[in-house]
Scaffold this motif. Sequence first.
Motif, short mmCIF file in Angstrom:
data_model
loop_
_atom_site.label_atom_id
_atom_site.label_comp_id
_atom_site.label_asym_id
_atom_site.label_seq_id
_atom_site.Cartn_x
_atom_site.Cartn_y
_atom_site.Cartn_z
N THR A 53 -5.59 -6.12 4.03
CA THR A 53 -5.48 -5.15 3.09
C THR A 53 -6.08 -5.62 1.69
OG1 THR A 53 -3.39 -5.77 2.60
CG2 THR A 53 -3.62 -4.03 4.42
N LYS A 54 -5.23 -5.46 0.94
CA LYS A 54 -5.88 -5.75 -0.73
C LYS A 54 -4.76 -6.71 -1.27
CE LYS A 54 -6.71 -3.53 -5.07
NZ LYS A 54 -6.53 -2.39 -5.69
N LEU A 62 -9.27 -8.65 -3.61
CA LEU A 62 -10.03 -9.04 -2.28
C LEU A 62 -9.49 -7.83 -1.46
CD1 LEU A 62 -11.44 -11.07 -0.28
CD2 LEU A 62 -9.00 -12.09 -0.17
N PHE A 63 -10.61 -7.18 -0.84
CA PHE A 63 -10.39 -6.08 0.20
C PHE A 63 -10.95 -6.56 1.61
CE2 PHE A 63 -9.78 -3.11 -3.03
CZ PHE A 63 -10.44 -3.52 -4.16
N ARG A 68 -10.67 -7.02 10.01
CA ARG A 68 -10.74 -8.28 9.31
C ARG A 68 -11.86 -9.06 9.36
NH1 ARG A 68 -7.12 -12.36 8.52
NH2 ARG A 68 -6.98 -12.94 10.63
N LYS A 69 -12.86 -8.36 9.93
CA LYS A 69 -14.27 -8.94 10.48
C LYS A 69 -15.10 -9.04 8.94
CE LYS A 69 -14.36 -7.42 15.32
NZ LYS A 69 -13.87 -8.97 15.70
N SER A 70 -14.64 -8.58 7.95
CA SER A 70 -15.63 -8.92 6.85
C SER A 70 -14.49 -8.96 5.52
CB SER A 70 -16.32 -7.63 6.48
OG SER A 70 -15.71 -6.33 6.39
N SER A 71 -14.89 -9.22 4.41
CA SER A 71 -13.97 -9.20 3.28
C SER A 71 -14.81 -8.80 1.89
CB SER A 71 -13.00 -10.31 2.96
OG SER A 71 -13.89 -11.51 2.91
N THR A 72 -14.47 -8.26 0.79
CA THR A 72 -15.32 -8.06 -0.24
C THR A 72 -14.21 -8.60 -1.59
OG1 THR A 72 -16.10 -6.04 0.72
CG2 THR A 72 -16.10 -6.42 -1.76
N LEU A 73 -15.04 -9.48 -2.04
CA LEU A 73 -14.41 -10.13 -3.38
C LEU A 73 -15.02 -9.01 -4.42
CD1 LEU A 73 -13.13 -12.58 -5.11
CD2 LEU A 73 -15.39 -13.10 -5.36
N SER A 74 -14.00 -8.51 -5.24
CA SER A 74 -14.56 -7.66 -6.53
C SER A 74 -14.14 -8.29 -7.68
CB SER A 74 -13.72 -6.19 -6.36
OG SER A 74 -13.94 -5.27 -7.41
#
Lengths: 112, 114
Positions: A53-54, A62-63, A68-74
Amino acid sequence: LAKTTQPISMDSYEGQEVNITCSHNNIATNDYITWYQQFPSQGPRFIIQGYKTKVTNEVASLFIPADRKSSTLSLPRVSLSDTAVYYCLVGGGRSNTGKLIFGQGTTLQVKP
Amino acid sequence: EPEVTQTPSHQVTQMGQEVILRCVPISNHLYFYWYRQILGQKVEFLVSFYNNEISEKSEIFDDQFSVERPDGSNFTLKIRSTKLEDSAMYFCASSEGPGGYGYTFGSGTRLTVV
């Protein structure tokens, strides 16, 4: 340890939000996702870690989608001092020796 | 904020000489590590150390390398006979557990072998 893929470089301007996505298709059930920042001639610095999750802290969010095959740093409202290399790492779990495997990372250039 | 301290910040040595790089990990951490980064390349794992023994080492960490925790606070990396290709930034790190959270790196020692 799962392999990660992230863009080699990104450009942004001061004040903008920056999102860096990392793919990790072979992530294991007990793996965590951790992001590090590195400035030239300095050691990597822990930014954020998540499992699903977040997650948000004072520096970034972090999203992580359900698969869970990817993640996004914001990074909200970047400044010139956020120019650095950002690494996405996948691993951890109780049986881990603590070894971290770094890829090439994403070089973020923030322009005025 | 607790820090991992490394000394010296820069070391120049002649090929074939022995060098010892020193680190003071964060006091309540139990896992200790050495990494290196050759100029322009990625950070590479060398060795992890837990409970006074090596728990994992990479192919880079051959017989020329050794680690020691001599006094319960310092953690050292020794390179017995340096080669030109050992020139790199060497980072010490420590963590409470192996899972990555709170894993803290030092500022590094730049080793130049001439």
